[in-house]
Design a protein around this motif. Structure first.
Motif, PDB file in Angstrom:
ATOM      1  N   THR A   1       8.240 -42.026   9.478  1.00 61.83           N
ATOM      2  CA  THR A   1       9.059 -41.078   8.740  1.00 61.83           C
ATOM      3  C   THR A   1       9.249 -41.473   7.287  1.00 61.83           C
ATOM      4  OG1 THR A   1      10.274 -40.735  10.776  1.00 61.83           O
ATOM      5  CG2 THR A   1      11.233 -39.800   8.764  1.00 61.83           C
ATOM      6  N   GLY A   2       8.949 -40.527   6.413  1.00 58.45           N
ATOM      7  CA  GLY A   2       9.209 -40.751   5.003  1.00 58.45           C
ATOM      8  C   GLY A   2       8.291 -39.922   4.137  1.00 58.45           C
ATOM      9  N   TYR A   3       8.720 -39.746   2.924  1.00 58.33           N
ATOM     10  CA  TYR A   3       7.943 -38.936   1.986  1.00 58.33           C
ATOM     11  C   TYR A   3       6.878 -39.767   1.295  1.00 58.33           C
ATOM     12  CZ  TYR A   3      11.076 -35.137   2.835  1.00 58.33           C
ATOM     13  OH  TYR A   3      11.754 -34.132   3.466  1.00 58.33           O
ATOM     14  N   ILE A   4       5.778 -39.106   0.993  1.00 58.27           N
ATOM     15  CA  ILE A   4       4.783 -39.683   0.097  1.00 58.27           C
ATOM     16  C   ILE A   4       5.329 -39.436  -1.302  1.00 58.27           C
ATOM     17  CG2 ILE A   4       2.421 -39.486  -0.764  1.00 58.27           C
ATOM     18  CD1 ILE A   4       1.634 -38.562   2.097  1.00 58.27           C
ATOM     19  N   MET A   5       5.597 -40.506  -2.013  1.00 55.96           N
ATOM     20  CA  MET A   5       6.247 -40.361  -3.310  1.00 55.96           C
ATOM     21  C   MET A   5       5.278 -39.787  -4.348  1.00 55.96           C
ATOM     22  SD  MET A   5       8.980 -41.473  -2.151  1.00 55.96           S
ATOM     23  CE  MET A   5       9.703 -42.613  -0.969  1.00 55.96           C
ATOM     24  N   ALA A   6       4.059 -40.278  -4.284  1.00 56.99           N
ATOM     25  CA  ALA A   6       3.044 -39.815  -5.228  1.00 56.99           C
ATOM     26  C   ALA A   6       1.685 -39.919  -4.555  1.00 56.99           C
ATOM     27  CB  ALA A   6       3.066 -40.652  -6.496  1.00 56.99           C
ATOM     28  N   LYS A   7       0.795 -39.039  -4.988  1.00 54.29           N
ATOM     29  CA  LYS A   7      -0.503 -38.927  -4.320  1.00 54.29           C
ATOM     30  C   LYS A   7      -1.581 -38.711  -5.377  1.00 54.29           C
ATOM     31  CE  LYS A   7      -1.015 -36.592  -0.208  1.00 54.29           C
ATOM     32  NZ  LYS A   7      -1.125 -35.450   0.705  1.00 54.29           N
ATOM     33  N   LEU A   8      -2.635 -39.488  -5.297  1.00 55.45           N
ATOM     34  CA  LEU A   8      -3.788 -39.263  -6.164  1.00 55.45           C
ATOM     35  C   LEU A   8      -5.032 -39.324  -5.282  1.00 55.45           C
ATOM     36  CD1 LEU A   8      -4.379 -38.953  -9.307  1.00 55.45           C
ATOM     37  CD2 LEU A   8      -5.176 -41.316  -9.190  1.00 55.45           C
ATOM     38  N   GLU A   9      -5.850 -38.268  -5.358  1.00 52.91           N
ATOM     39  CA  GLU A   9      -7.085 -38.243  -4.573  1.00 52.91           C
ATOM     40  C   GLU A   9      -8.222 -37.799  -5.474  1.00 52.91           C
ATOM     41  OE1 GLU A   9      -6.590 -35.606  -1.268  1.00 52.91           O
ATOM     42  OE2 GLU A   9      -4.930 -36.731  -0.421  1.00 52.91           O
ATOM     43  N   GLY A  10      -9.409 -38.232  -5.123  1.00 54.52           N
ATOM     44  CA  GLY A  10     -10.568 -37.821  -5.892  1.00 54.52           C
ATOM     45  C   GLY A  10     -11.805 -38.513  -5.383  1.00 54.52           C
ATOM     46  N   GLU A  11     -12.809 -38.570  -6.239  1.00 54.02           N
ATOM     47  CA  GLU A  11     -14.027 -39.249  -5.812  1.00 54.02           C
ATOM     48  C   GLU A  11     -14.486 -40.245  -6.868  1.00 54.02           C
ATOM     49  OE1 GLU A  11     -17.562 -36.648  -5.701  1.00 54.02           O
ATOM     50  OE2 GLU A  11     -16.203 -35.080  -6.397  1.00 54.02           O
ATOM     51  N   SER A  12     -15.253 -41.189  -6.376  1.00 51.67           N
ATOM     52  CA  SER A  12     -15.774 -42.230  -7.260  1.00 51.67           C
ATOM     53  C   SER A  12     -17.012 -42.817  -6.616  1.00 51.67           C
ATOM     54  CB  SER A  12     -14.722 -43.335  -7.443  1.00 51.67           C
ATOM     55  OG  SER A  12     -15.326 -44.468  -8.042  1.00 51.67           O
ATOM     56  N   PRO A  13     -18.114 -42.909  -7.335  1.00 51.19           N
ATOM     57  CA  PRO A  13     -19.318 -43.517  -6.740  1.00 51.19           C
ATOM     58  C   PRO A  13     -19.077 -44.981  -6.354  1.00 51.19           C
ATOM     59  CG  PRO A  13     -19.651 -43.023  -9.091  1.00 51.19           C
ATOM     60  CD  PRO A  13     -18.343 -42.419  -8.698  1.00 51.19           C
ATOM     61  N   GLN A  14     -18.043 -45.590  -6.927  1.00 54.44           N
ATOM     62  CA  GLN A  14     -17.750 -46.982  -6.590  1.00 54.44           C
ATOM     63  C   GLN A  14     -17.012 -47.113  -5.249  1.00 54.44           C
ATOM     64  OE1 GLN A  14     -17.495 -45.929  -9.891  1.00 54.44           O
ATOM     65  NE2 GLN A  14     -19.312 -47.127 -10.433  1.00 54.44           N
ATOM     66  N   SER A  15     -16.490 -45.998  -4.740  1.00 49.89           N
ATOM     67  CA  SER A  15     -15.776 -46.059  -3.464  1.00 49.89           C
ATOM     68  C   SER A  15     -16.754 -46.342  -2.340  1.00 49.89           C
ATOM     69  CB  SER A  15     -15.060 -44.735  -3.193  1.00 49.89           C
ATOM     70  OG  SER A  15     -14.621 -44.687  -1.851  1.00 49.89           O
ATOM     71  N   THR A  16     -16.385 -47.234  -1.440  1.00 50.05           N
ATOM     72  CA  THR A  16     -17.244 -47.515  -0.287  1.00 50.05           C
ATOM     73  C   THR A  16     -16.851 -46.666   0.912  1.00 50.05           C
ATOM     74  OG1 THR A  16     -15.847 -49.429   0.123  1.00 50.05           O
ATOM     75  CG2 THR A  16     -17.950 -49.827  -0.956  1.00 50.05           C
ATOM     76  N   ASN A  17     -15.901 -45.786   0.708  1.00 43.63           N
ATOM     77  CA  ASN A  17     -15.576 -44.778   1.709  1.00 43.63           C
ATOM     78  C   ASN A  17     -16.830 -43.929   1.954  1.00 43.63           C
ATOM     79  OD1 ASN A  17     -14.651 -42.428   3.019  1.00 43.63           O
ATOM     80  ND2 ASN A  17     -12.660 -42.529   2.035  1.00 43.63           N
ATOM     81  N   PHE A  18     -17.019 -43.446   3.176  1.00 45.86           N
ATOM     82  CA  PHE A  18     -18.268 -42.761   3.531  1.00 45.86           C
ATOM     83  C   PHE A  18     -18.568 -41.557   2.634  1.00 45.86           C
ATOM     84  CE2 PHE A  18     -14.939 -40.774   5.934  1.00 45.86           C
ATOM     85  CZ  PHE A  18     -15.257 -39.424   5.931  1.00 45.86           C
ATOM     86  N   SER A  19     -17.512 -40.920   2.134  1.00 49.97           N
ATOM     87  CA  SER A  19     -17.775 -39.740   1.318  1.00 49.97           C
ATOM     88  C   SER A  19     -17.449 -39.995  -0.155  1.00 49.97           C
ATOM     89  CB  SER A  19     -16.958 -38.567   1.845  1.00 49.97           C
ATOM     90  OG  SER A  19     -15.612 -38.953   1.978  1.00 49.97           O
ATOM     91  N   SER A  20     -17.436 -41.258  -0.546  1.00 50.58           N
ATOM     92  CA  SER A  20     -17.148 -41.637  -1.932  1.00 50.58           C
ATOM     93  C   SER A  20     -15.791 -41.133  -2.403  1.00 50.58           C
ATOM     94  CB  SER A  20     -18.231 -41.122  -2.886  1.00 50.58           C
ATOM     95  OG  SER A  20     -19.469 -41.646  -2.514  1.00 50.58           O
ATOM     96  N   LYS A  21     -14.888 -40.963  -1.463  1.00 49.52           N
ATOM     97  CA  LYS A  21     -13.551 -40.499  -1.827  1.00 49.52           C
ATOM     98  C   LYS A  21     -12.630 -41.695  -2.070  1.00 49.52           C
ATOM     99  CE  LYS A  21     -13.688 -35.892  -0.841  1.00 49.52           C
ATOM    100  NZ  LYS A  21     -15.110 -35.596  -1.035  1.00 49.52           N
TER     101      LYS A  21
END
Lengths: 349, 254
Positions: B150-170
């Motif tokens: 339980t709790g609020y997300i105070m701030a959120k930033l999402e996007g993409e970056s070729p440096q991300s090792t996440n499967f979708s470069s997110k």
């Protein structure tokens, strides 16, 4: 005589009701249902949540919560309601289901917990991640392996239903339908689910004609010596998080540590109540034990050592065969059949 | 027979207490009391330029960044008068969303006076994180509420970056937590160069800039390769909260 009185009363009431009704005034809305009240059972501590804050308990709010609880339209494909995994006859757990069973036959990682005496709970879910009874309902609604629906979709379904609009107005004064009001109605219904009418309760209240057998009393003594420190009376839980020595499975559920990110909380789960065990099997956070014999055998000989194992279980809980039988006899006095059959909590017809 | 008497008595009481009087219609002639106001206009930036979802930015670590989501709460807005008195906006919760232009323009009531500074919290104060179901800006259907913890997300930033090792470069930064060492609430204080004068005939607009690239820098340089997902109250969340605590500035007031 009694029957005559009833008939007489009915005729009189119908006549008078017609006489006093104010047909020409459309704003007159008779309150047809009886009021409802939340009572703390005798000898129980004060609950964490009552209805003295923003969320005032009313019959209308309670009935709305009950309708919502049993409405499968709260799920993505309109097939799974809260009541699907929380069945009244099962103490609002899901009998014979080790883990929760959601939309598209998806299985969750944990056993559907039994729902009763929730106003005393300091947190919700096996990992205690939810800190308030009003914040609880949105979690299963949005969980992809449970009801998998968005709040916006749920609210739109409700807003499109004239019955709901009427019920929200009756409960909260106007037809506004939002998550807060939905959550308040849920809290009214679920907070009212008090289970305090077992043989044990009647015995503790000294009700006439209720006596414990010798074996039940012997089991009560075993319970007090060996179980009561965690399963604290009268709720039969202290709401703490503990690692009770279950072998870690391939699911590798971190339990409380999922929430706190503290390795000292690894494999700890919220202490369940010992009330209504007859109806709420299978047992443990992943429903791995089907019988109470298996549960007791786990504590006597099955404890798995690990760094976060509860200190009180380091050497298990020694129980003789007789003590086990006595204990099971006592635990049987904690079953509240009236609760599992109370029409107040049944699916509205 | 006693029961019959009781019943008749109840009916009698019902009869004499019920009435056919019409309920008064809701009063609809509320006189319009004009309260002094302050307007906020927030502009989202990236590296000092207007944020554009199609533009690639370079963060301090040298990672290429494209931003698809930039949302946060502003709460507990306070104005300090030049005489030291403080005005706190009641029920002060504002959800600001990059894709929702009206959310970046809002007006609050404020007493007449001369003000030297203002402050607010980035996020939702701890009280509203432990008080059950909320509404208005705090409805949990905005994607800014953790239902599992339980709790609020105070701030959120999402996007993409070729440096991300996440499967979708997110990359996904959801910064939450309100208590103890997990507390991601940050207070922003902004001073006015000249006193802010507010009155019935004077409604100033405070133009505020919020730079999303501050998530990645000062005091903690964030590498997208190492930190591409933050969705709990981790140390990385604390680092990022410290970073963005200085993302706001007053551009001008008119």
């Amino acid at each position: 005589m009694k029957k005559q009185l009833t008939i007489l009363s009915t005729i009189l009431f119908a006549g008078i009701a017609t006489f006093i009704s104010c047909k020409p005034d459309p704003s007159f809305e008779p309150k047809v249902s009886a009021p409802i009240a939340f009572n703390v059972p005798q000898g129980w501590p004060q609950p964490v949540y009552n209805f003295n804050g923003n969320n005032k308990l009313t019959r209308e709010g309670f009935e709305l919560g009950r309708k919502l609880f049993y409405d499968p339209r709260l799920s993505r494909d309109n097939t799974v309601s809260c009541g699907s995994c929380h069945q009244q006859f099962s103490g609002f757990a899901q009998i014979d289901h080790p883990v929760s069973h959601g939309v598209d036959d998806l299985l969750g990682p944990r056993n559907s917990p039994a729902l009763f005496n929730l106003n005393w709970h300091t947190s919700f879910m096996w990992d205690g991640g939810i800190n308030h009874i009003e914040s609880q309902p949105v979690a299963p609604i949005q969980n992809p392996v449970e009801m998998d629906e968005t709040l916006d979709n749920v609210l739109n379904k409700l807003r499109g239903d004239a019955t709901y609009r009427t019920m929200f107005k009756a409960a909260f004064g106007d037809e506004t339908i939002n998550t807060q009001r939905m959550s308040w109605a849920f809290a009214q219904f679920m907070g009212m689910m008090v289970s305090a009418d077992s043989k044990y309760d009647k015995y503790k209240r000294g009700e006439a004609g209720v006596a414990m057998t010798t074996q039940e009393l012997a089991g009560y003594e075993v319970f007090k010596q060996k179980c009561a420190s965690c399963h604290k009376e009268p709720l039969f839980t202290d709401f703490s998080f503990r690692n009770n020595g279950l072998a870690v499975t391939t699911e590798n559920d971190s339990g409380r540590a999922t929430i706190t990110l503290n390795t000292n909380d690894l494999y700890k789960f919220k202490m369940p109540s010992l009330r209504n065990l007859k109806y709420t099997w299978p047992y443990m956070h992943d429903g791995r034990f089907n019988t109470l014999d298996q549960v007791l055998n786990h504590y006597t000989t099955g404890i798995v050592q690990s760094p976060t194992l509860d200190a009180g279980l380091a050497t298990g809980i020694p129980l003789t065969t007789n003590e086990k039988e006595d204990l099971l006899s006592f635990l049987n006095t904690l079953n509240d059949e009236a609760f599992t059959k109370n029409p107040l909590f049944a699916e509205p017809q | 027979m006693i029961r019959v008497h009781n019943f008749l008595f109840i009916l009698f009481v019902l009869l004499i207490t019920s009435s056919c009087q019409k309920r008064p219609d809701p009063v609809n002639n509320t006189s319009i009391v004009k309260s002094p106001k302050v307007k906020f206009e927030i502009t989202h930036m990236a590296d000092g330029k207007d944020l554009n979802k199609d533009t690639w930015y370079i963060n301090q670590n040298g990672d290429s960044i494209r931003i698809s989501r930039f949302d946060y709460f502003i709460s507990n807005i306070r104005f300090t008068k030049t005489d030291g008195n403080i005005y706190t906006e009641p029920e002060s919760y504002h959800l600001i969303q990059e894709k929702n232009a009206p959310s970046k323009l809002f007006t609050i009531d404020i007493p007449e006076g001369s003000y030297s500074s203002m402050s607010f919290i980035i996020g939702v104060d701890s009280a509203r994180n432990v008080s059950g179901a909320q509404t208005g800006a705090l409805e949990p259907n905005s994607g800014m509420f953790w239902d599992w913890k339980t709790g609020y997300i105070m701030a959120k930033l999402e996007g993409e970056s070729p440096q991300s090792t996440n499967f979708s470069s997110k990359f996904i930064y959801h910064i939450g937590g309100f208590a103890g060492t997990e507390n991601a609430l940050r207070t922003v204080k902004l001073s006015f160069n000249n006193s802010l004068l507010v009155g019935n005939d004077k409604t100033p607009t405070i133009h505020i800039k919020a730079d999303a690239m501050e998530f990645f820098k000062t005091p903690n340089k964030i590498s997208v390769k190492d930190t591409y997902t933050v969705m709990s109250t981790t140390d990385a969340a604390q680092k990022i909260a410290n970073n963005y605590s200085d993302m706001f500035s007053i551009d001008h007031i008119d």
